[in-house]
Design a protein around this motif. Structure first.
Motif, PDB file in Angstrom:
ATOM      1  N   UNK A 109       4.885 -72.459  58.066  1.00  0.00           N
ATOM      2  CA  UNK A 109       5.361 -72.325  56.570  1.00  0.00           C
ATOM      3  C   UNK A 109       5.961 -70.794  56.360  1.00  0.00           C
ATOM      4  N   UNK A 110       5.044 -69.966  56.823  1.00  0.00           N
ATOM      5  CA  UNK A 110       5.234 -68.294  56.495  1.00  0.00           C
ATOM      6  C   UNK A 110       6.414 -68.198  57.531  1.00  0.00           C
ATOM      7  N   UNK A 111       6.291 -68.524  58.687  1.00  0.00           N
ATOM      8  CA  UNK A 111       7.574 -68.092  59.568  1.00  0.00           C
ATOM      9  C   UNK A 111       8.949 -68.494  59.029  1.00  0.00           C
ATOM     10  N   UNK A 112       8.940 -70.018  58.544  1.00  0.00           N
ATOM     11  CA  UNK A 112       9.973 -70.478  58.097  1.00  0.00           C
ATOM     12  C   UNK A 112      10.590 -69.626  56.818  1.00  0.00           C
ATOM     13  N   UNK A 113       9.686 -69.339  56.126  1.00  0.00           N
ATOM     14  CA  UNK A 113       9.983 -68.592  54.840  1.00  0.00           C
ATOM     15  C   UNK A 113      10.967 -67.212  55.245  1.00  0.00           C
ATOM     16  N   UNK A 114      10.200 -66.537  56.255  1.00  0.00           N
ATOM     17  CA  UNK A 114      10.459 -65.282  56.616  1.00  0.00           C
ATOM     18  C   UNK A 114      12.030 -65.343  56.993  1.00  0.00           C
ATOM     19  N   UNK A 115      12.242 -66.571  57.833  1.00  0.00           N
ATOM     20  CA  UNK A 115      13.427 -66.702  58.704  1.00  0.00           C
ATOM     21  C   UNK A 115      14.651 -67.159  57.645  1.00  0.00           C
ATOM     22  N   UNK A 116      14.375 -67.861  56.522  1.00  0.00           N
ATOM     23  CA  UNK A 116      15.103 -68.364  55.579  1.00  0.00           C
ATOM     24  C   UNK A 116      15.197 -67.840  54.507  1.00  0.00           C
ATOM     25  N   UNK A 117      14.425 -66.819  53.780  1.00  0.00           N
ATOM     26  CA  UNK A 117      14.613 -66.144  52.474  1.00  0.00           C
ATOM     27  C   UNK A 117      15.924 -65.447  52.601  1.00  0.00           C
ATOM     28  N   UNK A 118      16.283 -65.528  51.266  1.00  0.00           N
ATOM     29  CA  UNK A 118      17.859 -64.780  51.088  1.00  0.00           C
ATOM     30  C   UNK A 118      17.692 -63.479  51.227  1.00  0.00           C
TER      31      UNK A 118
ATOM     32  N   UNK B 130       5.600 -62.249  52.161  1.00  0.00           N
ATOM     33  CA  UNK B 130       5.345 -61.816  50.666  1.00  0.00           C
ATOM     34  C   UNK B 130       6.627 -60.684  50.660  1.00  0.00           C
ATOM     35  N   UNK B 131       6.601 -59.826  51.440  1.00  0.00           N
ATOM     36  CA  UNK B 131       7.507 -58.677  51.279  1.00  0.00           C
ATOM     37  C   UNK B 131       8.999 -59.196  51.302  1.00  0.00           C
ATOM     38  N   UNK B 132       9.332 -59.983  52.446  1.00  0.00           N
ATOM     39  CA  UNK B 132      10.621 -60.385  52.596  1.00  0.00           C
ATOM     40  C   UNK B 132      11.193 -61.485  51.519  1.00  0.00           C
ATOM     41  N   UNK B 133      10.146 -62.246  51.064  1.00  0.00           N
ATOM     42  CA  UNK B 133      10.694 -63.257  49.849  1.00  0.00           C
ATOM     43  C   UNK B 133      10.932 -62.530  48.746  1.00  0.00           C
ATOM     44  N   UNK B 134      10.132 -61.270  48.456  1.00  0.00           N
ATOM     45  CA  UNK B 134      10.224 -60.619  47.391  1.00  0.00           C
ATOM     46  C   UNK B 134      11.572 -59.631  47.350  1.00  0.00           C
ATOM     47  N   UNK B 135      11.939 -59.248  48.514  1.00  0.00           N
ATOM     48  CA  UNK B 135      12.729 -57.879  48.459  1.00  0.00           C
ATOM     49  C   UNK B 135      14.051 -58.293  47.693  1.00  0.00           C
ATOM     50  N   UNK B 136      14.815 -59.415  47.483  1.00  0.00           N
ATOM     51  CA  UNK B 136      15.739 -59.432  46.867  1.00  0.00           C
ATOM     52  C   UNK B 136      15.667 -59.376  45.368  1.00  0.00           C
ATOM     53  N   UNK B 137      14.617 -60.265  44.940  1.00  0.00           N
ATOM     54  CA  UNK B 137      14.432 -59.997  43.596  1.00  0.00           C
ATOM     55  C   UNK B 137      13.692 -58.885  42.888  1.00  0.00           C
ATOM     56  N   UNK B 138      12.899 -58.152  43.941  1.00  0.00           N
ATOM     57  CA  UNK B 138      12.457 -56.880  43.472  1.00  0.00           C
ATOM     58  C   UNK B 138      13.548 -56.026  43.297  1.00  0.00           C
ATOM     59  N   UNK B 139      14.512 -55.939  43.875  1.00  0.00           N
ATOM     60  CA  UNK B 139      15.665 -55.127  43.923  1.00  0.00           C
ATOM     61  C   UNK B 139      16.483 -55.270  42.460  1.00  0.00           C
TER      62      UNK B 139
ATOM     63  N   UNK C 117      15.358 -69.577  46.437  1.00  0.00           N
ATOM     64  CA  UNK C 117      14.333 -69.310  47.291  1.00  0.00           C
ATOM     65  C   UNK C 117      13.927 -70.704  47.733  1.00  0.00           C
ATOM     66  N   UNK C 118      13.707 -71.852  46.806  1.00  0.00           N
ATOM     67  CA  UNK C 118      13.138 -72.935  47.210  1.00  0.00           C
ATOM     68  C   UNK C 118      14.076 -73.857  48.026  1.00  0.00           C
ATOM     69  N   UNK C 119      15.243 -73.523  47.652  1.00  0.00           N
ATOM     70  CA  UNK C 119      16.412 -74.397  47.839  1.00  0.00           C
ATOM     71  C   UNK C 119      16.610 -74.013  49.299  1.00  0.00           C
ATOM     72  N   UNK C 120      16.450 -72.726  49.935  1.00  0.00           N
ATOM     73  CA  UNK C 120      16.640 -72.352  51.047  1.00  0.00           C
ATOM     74  C   UNK C 120      15.601 -72.903  52.007  1.00  0.00           C
ATOM     75  N   UNK C 121      14.461 -73.380  51.472  1.00  0.00           N
ATOM     76  CA  UNK C 121      13.348 -73.389  52.012  1.00  0.00           C
ATOM     77  C   UNK C 121      13.353 -75.189  52.318  1.00  0.00           C
ATOM     78  N   UNK C 122      13.838 -75.750  51.281  1.00  0.00           N
ATOM     79  CA  UNK C 122      13.830 -77.475  51.202  1.00  0.00           C
ATOM     80  C   UNK C 122      12.520 -77.571  50.549  1.00  0.00           C
ATOM     81  N   UNK C 123      12.827 -78.827  49.768  1.00  0.00           N
ATOM     82  CA  UNK C 123      11.706 -79.095  48.744  1.00  0.00           C
ATOM     83  C   UNK C 123      10.211 -79.529  49.459  1.00  0.00           C
ATOM     84  N   UNK C 124      10.441 -80.074  50.511  1.00  0.00           N
ATOM     85  CA  UNK C 124       9.094 -80.454  51.423  1.00  0.00           C
ATOM     86  C   UNK C 124       8.469 -79.176  51.961  1.00  0.00           C
TER      87      UNK C 124
END
Lengths: 145, 145
Positions: free
Chosen positions: A136-145, B20-29, B121-128
């Motif tokens: 799940x974390x790997x997917x997040x890293x790859x797909x995060x905007x 955590x860093x990658x997922x937050x980067x855009x919003x933190x900016x 972010x959730x869209x990019x991940x997909x709900x499941x």
DNA sequence: TGTAAAAATATTCCTTTTCATACAATAACG
DNA sequence: CGTTATTGTATGAAAAGGAATATTTTTACA
């Protein structure tokens, strides 16, 4: 009423940051108890297993830190004899950073503790949960905007 | 050879921190672009949805920060009129911190952006995948040593 | 080629964090 | 009760971090 309607409790970025913080807390205390800051640990750990080292920029990205912060940390570790710098021959803007033998020795000792901690963490999670988490974390890293 | 034998690439705590860093980067900016530091954002966000506020200690834990750092951040936000302090009547060591109306307004605007970002972010991940990730992180938080 | 733009690192200055400790209030317990 | 220990917050000095910028080198392109 008065049930927890806190915003952050349902916020994914907060869940992520908290998970990272909670999972790391115990090990980070061990690192600091060795007289090593987390910033230094990340620099040393990032270099372990690279055979020519990393450039300052690569090191900064790997450490999730800013380039100026890494330049300064590298300064100190070079003074301590744990790292060495050498200029790139092709592109003289680039500066390579790599572990000295003393640096290798220091990081090896920390990595031993890290692996030990990770083993306990994975045990607590259970193997299947751990695999799910990693995926799940790997997917997040790859797909995060 | 010279394949990536880097230690950190297989290290769970690094995967977590990086996610955590990658997922937050855009919003933190976006937050910084509003002239708000991440430390301040965390303080304001942590208070949103609490009806009596939080004590300084609770706030520090919620922000994954040290108590002295939070005391000082609260100082500044009180000066700016975004927070107010009031002593606990039962235990006069405790200091409650809560949002002022101006603070509510400021945090509401940031939260709107946060929700917007989270949706993408959730869209990019997909709900499941998102649900799996949340469950895995929650387990990690509950079971970490 | 010559000149402008871009990239990589270092440096400077200022803010923030951290570590240790002080202070005040409550709790524990003889 | 009185004394000691503990808890919660604030403060002060030192270290670290961050934003902006300088410097050097490389790239792009007219």
């Amino acid at each position: 009423m008065s049930g927890s309607g806190r915003f952050v409790d349902g916020y994914l970025l907060y869940l992520l940051a908290r998970a990272s913080s909670v999972a790391s807390a115990e090990f980070h205390q061990q690192v600091r108890a060795q007289g090593v800051s987390i910033a230094v640990w990340r620099v040393l750990a990032s270099l372990k297993g690279t055979d020519q080292g990393l450039t300052v920029g690569e090191l900064a990205r790997s450490c999730l830190a800013n380039q100026p912060a890494i330049s300064k940390t590298v300064d100190k570790l070079v003074e301590q004899g744990l790292l060495e710098r050498h200029a790139d021959t092709d592109d003289r803007r680039r500066v390579w950073v790599r572990l000295t033998p003393a640096g290798e020795q220091r990081v090896d000792s920390l990595i031993a503790r890290a692996m030990d901690h990770q083993t306990r963490l994975l045990d607590a999670l259970g193997p299947e949960n751990a695999d799910i988490l990693k995926a799940a974390l790997t997917q997040l890293i790859d797909r995060a905007p």
